[in-house]
Design a protein around this motif. Sequence first.
Motif, PDB file in Angstrom:
ATOM      1  N   PRO A  62      26.508 -44.876-105.306  1.00  0.00           N
ATOM      2  CA  PRO A  62      26.469 -45.867-106.387  1.00  0.00           C
ATOM      3  C   PRO A  62      25.316 -45.601-107.334  1.00  0.00           C
ATOM      4  N   THR A  66      32.098 -51.642-100.938  1.00  0.00           N
ATOM      5  CA  THR A  66      30.756 -51.824-101.513  1.00  0.00           C
ATOM      6  C   THR A  66      29.744 -52.332-100.481  1.00  0.00           C
ATOM      7  N   TYR A  93      31.454 -42.875-108.284  1.00  0.00           N
ATOM      8  CA  TYR A  93      31.536 -43.891-107.237  1.00  0.00           C
ATOM      9  C   TYR A  93      32.349 -45.094-107.690  1.00  0.00           C
ATOM     10  N   ASP A  94      32.129 -45.540-108.934  1.00  0.00           N
ATOM     11  CA  ASP A  94      32.914 -46.672-109.459  1.00  0.00           C
ATOM     12  C   ASP A  94      34.403 -46.364-109.430  1.00  0.00           C
ATOM     13  N   SER A 120      29.188 -51.919-106.992  1.00  0.00           N
ATOM     14  CA  SER A 120      29.923 -51.336-108.126  1.00  0.00           C
ATOM     15  C   SER A 120      30.279 -52.472-109.074  1.00  0.00           C
ATOM     16  N   HIS A 121      29.394 -52.743-110.023  1.00  0.00           N
ATOM     17  CA  HIS A 121      29.626 -53.846-110.951  1.00  0.00           C
ATOM     18  C   HIS A 121      30.884 -53.631-111.774  1.00  0.00           C
ATOM     19  N   ALA A 122      31.099 -52.398-112.226  1.00  0.00           N
ATOM     20  CA  ALA A 122      32.240 -52.091-113.104  1.00  0.00           C
ATOM     21  C   ALA A 122      33.563 -52.437-112.440  1.00  0.00           C
ATOM     22  N   ALA A 123      33.704 -52.071-111.169  1.00  0.00           N
ATOM     23  CA  ALA A 123      34.962 -52.310-110.456  1.00  0.00           C
ATOM     24  C   ALA A 123      35.258 -53.802-110.335  1.00  0.00           C
TER      25      ALA A 123
END
Length: 401
Positions: free
Chosen positions: A193, A363, A335-336, A369-372
């Motif tokens: 990440p 996670t 990673y995302d 993973s903020h984006a996911a």
Amino acid sequence: MIISFNVYATLLSMIFVLLLGRFIIGKVKVLRDFNIPEPVVGGIIAAIVIFLLYQYGKVELKFDGSLKDPLMLAFFTSIGLSADFASLKKGGKLLIIFLFIVTGLLFLQNIIGMSVATLLGVNPVIGLLGGSITMSGGHGTGAAWADLFKNAPYHFGASMEVAMASATFGLVMGGIVGGPVARFLVRKYKLEPDKRIQNDSPVGFEKPEKERLITSGSFVESLALITIALFGGTEIAKLFQGGGFTLPTFVWCLFIGVLLRNILQATKIHQVFDREVSVIGNVSLSLFLAFALMSINLWQLVALALPMVVILVCQVAIMVTYAVFVTFRFCGRDYDAAVLAAGHCGFGLGATPTAMVNMQTVTQHYGPSHAAFIVVPLVGAFFIDIINALVISGALKLPFF
């Protein structure tokens, strides 16, 4: 002997099915782990009991179906009222890319389903019900289209049984394959990440936000919006009935909901209360599924078991392959992207809650993973249903039918 249930007895039966499902899920860990919905668990048990009564007790139960359509339409209207196009800005470029990837899978699922059904010499409707209708649409979309396929020009009597069986299979498999897919990608490409967000506070669905209080006044406002969309959608469906361009009534209700939400937001006339609309929609869906499942005829599935298994196994294989070679690669191969692949397996075979659980599991093990957690809920919660409705309608124009 035939026992007929009036509307009140039918409603009581539906509620009992939901409470039974909740009780059993509370006692059986594996059902909680795979996020099997309460109406599915309770409804299947009720269907088995009703089947045994019919088969061995010569007792047939007949339920009043007058609540079925309003409940189903209210659910899809709630999806439309949740479709905030301004939310597209939150996901940025990655959201648009993921949306196109998800749309591509919808087409592929239907082509695979109908092609395999044709090769096996069975009704292509089975392939479509085992395609994006239930794989990406879940139980609610499956039940809605199954109602359509029971009537002319399809006349497929086992449509509800096939839809519910396919959706349940997909839900379980979506929870099984998502984690291993992400684990494979993380290990193969040695992904980590973004270290810049390791100590950040959770965002979006990673942490519940402060909630507004549901009041009688706000509830009436939300109910009014749903009723307007129901009235508008059903009237438009009547206008197009028998014409060259036809869509199921629930699709029109969904579209009216989308228009209402975004017009009200753009003009700042009224702020739609998302959580309240979601409560109304989820209650409607649960009751609708309870009715759909407790009234299915299980014996109609026996003759279709083999072709259904073949179609559904093919769908799982396609989903895993697509997540690894398309979702992961086009979302950035980082990673995302691996977390997004796990989420895509969740709602590409089952439902958005399954996608969220898949991503949370990944996670928690490898890192945030903020984006996911921004992209997947936006696509899986409502955009997927809107696009899927159009894709399915297009598939019905293909020469398979």
